[in-house]
Design a protein around this motif. Structure first.
Motif, PDB file in Angstrom:
ATOM      1  N   LYS A  70       4.182   3.089  54.820  1.00  0.00           N
ATOM      2  CA  LYS A  70       5.574   3.113  54.340  1.00  0.00           C
ATOM      3  C   LYS A  70       6.576   3.004  55.486  1.00  0.00           C
ATOM      4  CE  LYS A  70       6.221   6.478  51.430  1.00  0.00           C
ATOM      5  NZ  LYS A  70       6.071   7.659  50.572  1.00  0.00           N
ATOM      6  N   THR A  71       6.175   3.303  56.721  1.00  0.00           N
ATOM      7  CA  THR A  71       7.115   3.178  57.837  1.00  0.00           C
ATOM      8  C   THR A  71       7.436   1.720  58.137  1.00  0.00           C
ATOM      9  OG1 THR A  71       5.425   3.171  59.591  1.00  0.00           O
ATOM     10  CG2 THR A  71       6.339   5.321  58.931  1.00  0.00           C
ATOM     11  N   TRP A  72       6.532   0.827  57.858  1.00  0.00           N
ATOM     12  CA  TRP A  72       6.820  -0.591  58.089  1.00  0.00           C
ATOM     13  C   TRP A  72       6.892  -1.403  56.811  1.00  0.00           C
ATOM     14  CZ3 TRP A  72       2.694  -4.070  57.266  1.00  0.00           C
ATOM     15  CH2 TRP A  72       1.424  -3.508  57.205  1.00  0.00           C
ATOM     16  N   GLN A  73       6.728  -0.728  55.663  1.00  0.00           N
ATOM     17  CA  GLN A  73       6.954  -1.332  54.348  1.00  0.00           C
ATOM     18  C   GLN A  73       7.737  -0.314  53.511  1.00  0.00           C
ATOM     19  OE1 GLN A  73       2.873  -2.147  53.139  1.00  0.00           O
ATOM     20  NE2 GLN A  73       3.087  -4.264  53.785  1.00  0.00           N
ATOM     21  N   PRO A  74       9.001  -0.119  53.847  1.00  0.00           N
ATOM     22  CA  PRO A  74       9.782   0.970  53.242  1.00  0.00           C
ATOM     23  C   PRO A  74       9.970   0.874  51.730  1.00  0.00           C
ATOM     24  CG  PRO A  74      11.166  -0.407  54.648  1.00  0.00           C
ATOM     25  CD  PRO A  74       9.765  -0.875  54.820  1.00  0.00           C
ATOM     26  N   ASN A  75       9.736  -0.270  51.139  1.00  0.00           N
ATOM     27  CA  ASN A  75       9.895  -0.398  49.688  1.00  0.00           C
ATOM     28  C   ASN A  75       8.664   0.038  48.903  1.00  0.00           C
ATOM     29  OD1 ASN A  75      12.508  -1.377  50.001  1.00  0.00           O
ATOM     30  ND2 ASN A  75      11.806  -3.488  50.182  1.00  0.00           N
ATOM     31  N   LEU A  76       7.604   0.428  49.596  1.00  0.00           N
ATOM     32  CA  LEU A  76       6.394   0.892  48.902  1.00  0.00           C
ATOM     33  C   LEU A  76       6.640   2.231  48.234  1.00  0.00           C
ATOM     34  CD1 LEU A  76       3.339   0.345  51.302  1.00  0.00           C
ATOM     35  CD2 LEU A  76       3.898  -0.910  49.242  1.00  0.00           C
ATOM     36  N   THR A  85       1.528   3.098  45.228  1.00  0.00           N
ATOM     37  CA  THR A  85       1.070   1.854  45.839  1.00  0.00           C
ATOM     38  C   THR A  85       0.633   2.084  47.274  1.00  0.00           C
ATOM     39  OG1 THR A  85       2.549   0.578  44.410  1.00  0.00           O
ATOM     40  CG2 THR A  85       1.724  -0.526  46.382  1.00  0.00           C
ATOM     41  N   ALA A  86       1.368   2.908  48.001  1.00  0.00           N
ATOM     42  CA  ALA A  86       1.007   3.210  49.387  1.00  0.00           C
ATOM     43  C   ALA A  86      -0.362   3.880  49.448  1.00  0.00           C
ATOM     44  CB  ALA A  86       2.071   4.084  50.041  1.00  0.00           C
ATOM     45  N   LEU A  87      -0.630   4.816  48.551  1.00  0.00           N
ATOM     46  CA  LEU A  87      -1.935   5.485  48.518  1.00  0.00           C
ATOM     47  C   LEU A  87      -3.054   4.508  48.163  1.00  0.00           C
ATOM     48  CD1 LEU A  87      -1.022   8.904  46.889  1.00  0.00           C
ATOM     49  CD2 LEU A  87      -2.000   8.555  49.169  1.00  0.00           C
ATOM     50  N   GLU A  88      -2.781   3.587  47.232  1.00  0.00           N
ATOM     51  CA  GLU A  88      -3.784   2.588  46.858  1.00  0.00           C
ATOM     52  C   GLU A  88      -4.087   1.658  48.030  1.00  0.00           C
ATOM     53  OE1 GLU A  88      -1.927   0.769  43.473  1.00  0.00           O
ATOM     54  OE2 GLU A  88      -2.598   2.350  42.103  1.00  0.00           O
ATOM     55  N   ARG A  89      -3.049   1.234  48.732  1.00  0.00           N
ATOM     56  CA  ARG A  89      -3.251   0.352  49.887  1.00  0.00           C
ATOM     57  C   ARG A  89      -3.961   1.091  51.013  1.00  0.00           C
ATOM     58  NH1 ARG A  89       2.208  -3.409  50.082  1.00  0.00           N
ATOM     59  NH2 ARG A  89       1.853  -4.344  48.049  1.00  0.00           N
ATOM     60  N   ALA A  90      -3.637   2.354  51.183  1.00  0.00           N
ATOM     61  CA  ALA A  90      -4.312   3.153  52.206  1.00  0.00           C
ATOM     62  C   ALA A  90      -5.800   3.262  51.890  1.00  0.00           C
ATOM     63  CB  ALA A  90      -3.677   4.538  52.305  1.00  0.00           C
ATOM     64  N   ALA A  91      -6.134   3.477  50.628  1.00  0.00           N
ATOM     65  CA  ALA A  91      -7.540   3.574  50.218  1.00  0.00           C
ATOM     66  C   ALA A  91      -8.260   2.260  50.505  1.00  0.00           C
ATOM     67  CB  ALA A  91      -7.637   3.936  48.742  1.00  0.00           C
ATOM     68  N   CYS A 106      -9.038   5.734  61.075  1.00  0.00           N
ATOM     69  CA  CYS A 106      -7.734   5.155  60.728  1.00  0.00           C
ATOM     70  C   CYS A 106      -7.394   3.888  61.501  1.00  0.00           C
ATOM     71  CB  CYS A 106      -6.628   6.187  60.926  1.00  0.00           C
ATOM     72  SG  CYS A 106      -6.240   6.545  62.655  1.00  0.00           S
ATOM     73  N   GLY A 107      -8.159   3.579  62.539  1.00  0.00           N
ATOM     74  CA  GLY A 107      -7.909   2.371  63.310  1.00  0.00           C
ATOM     75  C   GLY A 107      -6.930   2.536  64.462  1.00  0.00           C
ATOM     76  N   VAL A 147      -2.253   7.786  56.301  1.00  0.00           N
ATOM     77  CA  VAL A 147      -2.241   6.328  56.391  1.00  0.00           C
ATOM     78  C   VAL A 147      -1.188   5.754  55.437  1.00  0.00           C
ATOM     79  CG1 VAL A 147      -3.592   4.218  55.980  1.00  0.00           C
ATOM     80  CG2 VAL A 147      -4.617   6.143  57.206  1.00  0.00           C
ATOM     81  N   ALA A 148      -1.071   6.331  54.246  1.00  0.00           N
ATOM     82  CA  ALA A 148      -0.062   5.870  53.282  1.00  0.00           C
ATOM     83  C   ALA A 148       1.342   6.032  53.853  1.00  0.00           C
ATOM     84  CB  ALA A 148      -0.203   6.633  51.965  1.00  0.00           C
ATOM     85  N   GLU A 149       1.603   7.154  54.499  1.00  0.00           N
ATOM     86  CA  GLU A 149       2.922   7.368  55.111  1.00  0.00           C
ATOM     87  C   GLU A 149       3.155   6.371  56.243  1.00  0.00           C
ATOM     88  OE1 GLU A 149       5.484   9.291  54.056  1.00  0.00           O
ATOM     89  OE2 GLU A 149       4.157   9.558  52.329  1.00  0.00           O
ATOM     90  N   TRP A 150       2.123   6.083  57.007  1.00  0.00           N
ATOM     91  CA  TRP A 150       2.236   5.085  58.073  1.00  0.00           C
ATOM     92  C   TRP A 150       2.580   3.713  57.487  1.00  0.00           C
ATOM     93  CZ3 TRP A 150      -1.479   1.052  58.913  1.00  0.00           C
ATOM     94  CH2 TRP A 150      -1.200   0.263  60.023  1.00  0.00           C
TER      95      TRP A 150
END
Length: 77
Positions: free
Chosen positions: A50-56, A60-66, A8-9, A45-48
């Motif tokens: 969304k913590t700094w991009q609350p409009n996701l 979309t969050a799952l796609e970006r996490a992938a 996860c980095g 990772v998707a939830e993470w």
């Protein structure tokens, strides 16, 4: 040299993330030290994200996490 979770980095030099593994944070491994399933980590990772991009939205969050996870050694194609 800074060390980061291969999954996860997360920074492994921070006590909040350090676990029993040298290569993975405590959130990406189970009690035996094995890496958790990809979909579990992707959801975290998707939830993470969304913590700094609350409009996701969730999709979309799952796609970006992938996409993000493809850059991690544990999940690189």
């Amino acid at each position: 040299m800074d060390k980061f979770c291969y999954s996860c980095g997360a920074p492994l030099d921070m006590p909040d993330f350090k676990g029993i593994s040298e290569d993975y944070c405590k959130f990406c491994i189970d009690e035996q030290g094995s890496i958790k399933p990809r979909d579990e980590i992707q959801a975290v990772v998707a939830e993470w994200l969304k913590t700094w991009q609350p409009n996701l939205n969730d999709k979309t969050a799952l796609e970006r996490a992938a996409s993000y996870m493809k850059a991690m050694p544990a999940w690189a194609d």
